[in-house]
Enzyme design. Sequence first.
Site, PDB file in Angstrom:
ATOM      1  N   SER A   1      50.106   1.466  34.452  1.00  0.00           N
ATOM      2  CA  SER A   1      49.646   1.490  33.064  1.00  0.00           C
ATOM      3  C   SER A   1      48.978   0.178  32.670  1.00  0.00           C
ATOM      4  O   SER A   1      48.272   0.120  31.666  1.00  0.00           O
ATOM      5  CB  SER A   1      50.835   1.755  32.130  1.00  0.00           C
TER       6      SER A   1
ATOM      7  N   GLU B   1      53.529 -10.747  30.819  1.00  0.00           N
ATOM      8  CA  GLU B   1      52.072 -10.736  30.641  1.00  0.00           C
ATOM      9  C   GLU B   1      51.561 -11.991  29.941  1.00  0.00           C
ATOM     10  O   GLU B   1      50.388 -12.341  30.078  1.00  0.00           O
ATOM     11  CB  GLU B   1      51.660  -9.476  29.890  1.00  0.00           C
TER      12      GLU B   1
ATOM     13  N   TYR C   1      53.198   2.367  28.536  1.00  0.00           N
ATOM     14  CA  TYR C   1      53.682   3.724  28.763  1.00  0.00           C
ATOM     15  C   TYR C   1      55.176   3.839  28.446  1.00  0.00           C
ATOM     16  O   TYR C   1      55.675   4.920  28.161  1.00  0.00           O
ATOM     17  CB  TYR C   1      53.476   4.124  30.234  1.00  0.00           C
TER      18      TYR C   1
ATOM     19  N   THR D   1      57.662   3.730  35.082  1.00  0.00           N
ATOM     20  CA  THR D   1      57.663   4.726  34.015  1.00  0.00           C
ATOM     21  C   THR D   1      56.894   5.972  34.434  1.00  0.00           C
ATOM     22  O   THR D   1      57.360   7.101  34.259  1.00  0.00           O
ATOM     23  CB  THR D   1      57.061   4.129  32.730  1.00  0.00           C
TER      24      THR D   1
END
Length: 276
Positions: free
Chosen positions: A14, A156, A45, A78
Site C-alpha cells: 500500500s 515513514e 490500508y 494488511t
Amino acid sequence: MKDASLLPVALFDSGVGGLTVLKALAARLPAEDLLYLGDTARLPYGTKGRDTIIRYTLRAAQKLVDNGAKMLVVACNTATAAALPALREHFAPLPVLGVVEPGARAAARTSRNGEIVVIATEATITDGAYQRAIASIRPEAHVQGRACTLFVPMAEEGWMDGPLVEGIARRYLEDLFTPAVTAPRPDTLLLGCTHFPLLQAALQNVVGPQVRIVDSAATTAESVGEELARLGLLRADGHTGVRRFMTTDNRNRFARTGSLFLGSPLKSSDVEIVNL
C-alpha cells in the site's frame, strides 16, 4: 515464447513498507529483476474495510501482472490478510505469495515457550491472520496481537529510535511483556507489518534482549527463493537484477521515504507514477 524465468518478481504494498521485503529479496536473490508498486494514493490500508482492501489490491496486482511477472509477492501484511485468497484465485496459475505465512512459520519455529506477540496494523490484527497461521503450525502456542498504528507514520518520518519512539513502543507493549509473576512471559515478538523492521532496535530495547524478534520481510524473501527454485523459475544467466519502482502518488515523497526503507538513495526520477 520468452523464458518465464527472465520475467521480474513483482511486489505490491500500500506504500513504501514493502521495500523492506524488496531489500531482503535483492540481497538474497541479486540476479532477479524486481518490480515494485506502492499504492501511496490510497494508503493506509490498515484502517480500511476488508472489501475495500481486496478491491484496491486486485487493481494494483493487475497493473503489475500487465507489466509482466513470474511471481506476485504481496509485501503488505494488511493486503495479505485480506486479499491473498482472492489474488490466488483471480491470477491463477501465477504463483502468489504473501508475508503472513512465512512470518508465522518463523515465529512458531523461533519461540521456545510458545508465547508469541504479534504487532501489526489494526486491520491485520482484527483479521486474525497471524493468529490462525501460527495456530495451524503450532496449536499449543499462545498468540497475543496488538495493533500499533502509530508505528507506520513514525517509520515513514524516519523516527526509528530515541526516547520518543521507545516511549510509544513501551506504551503499546509494556503490559504484554510484563505479565504477572505466575504467567509465562512472551519470548518472541513478530513484526507483522513491513514498516516495523525500521524500529527493530528501539523495540528490542523495550522488550529486552531475551525476546527474539522475527521480521516477516526477511522470512518472506527466504520463501520466495524456495518457491522460485521449486518452480524452476530462478534466474541463472549471470544477470545483475534491475529494480523498477512505481507509485500512485507523489514520487518525490516515495523516493525520500523509500530511501529510508532501502537504506540507500532512491531518486524520484527512478520512480514511475501510475494510475490504477
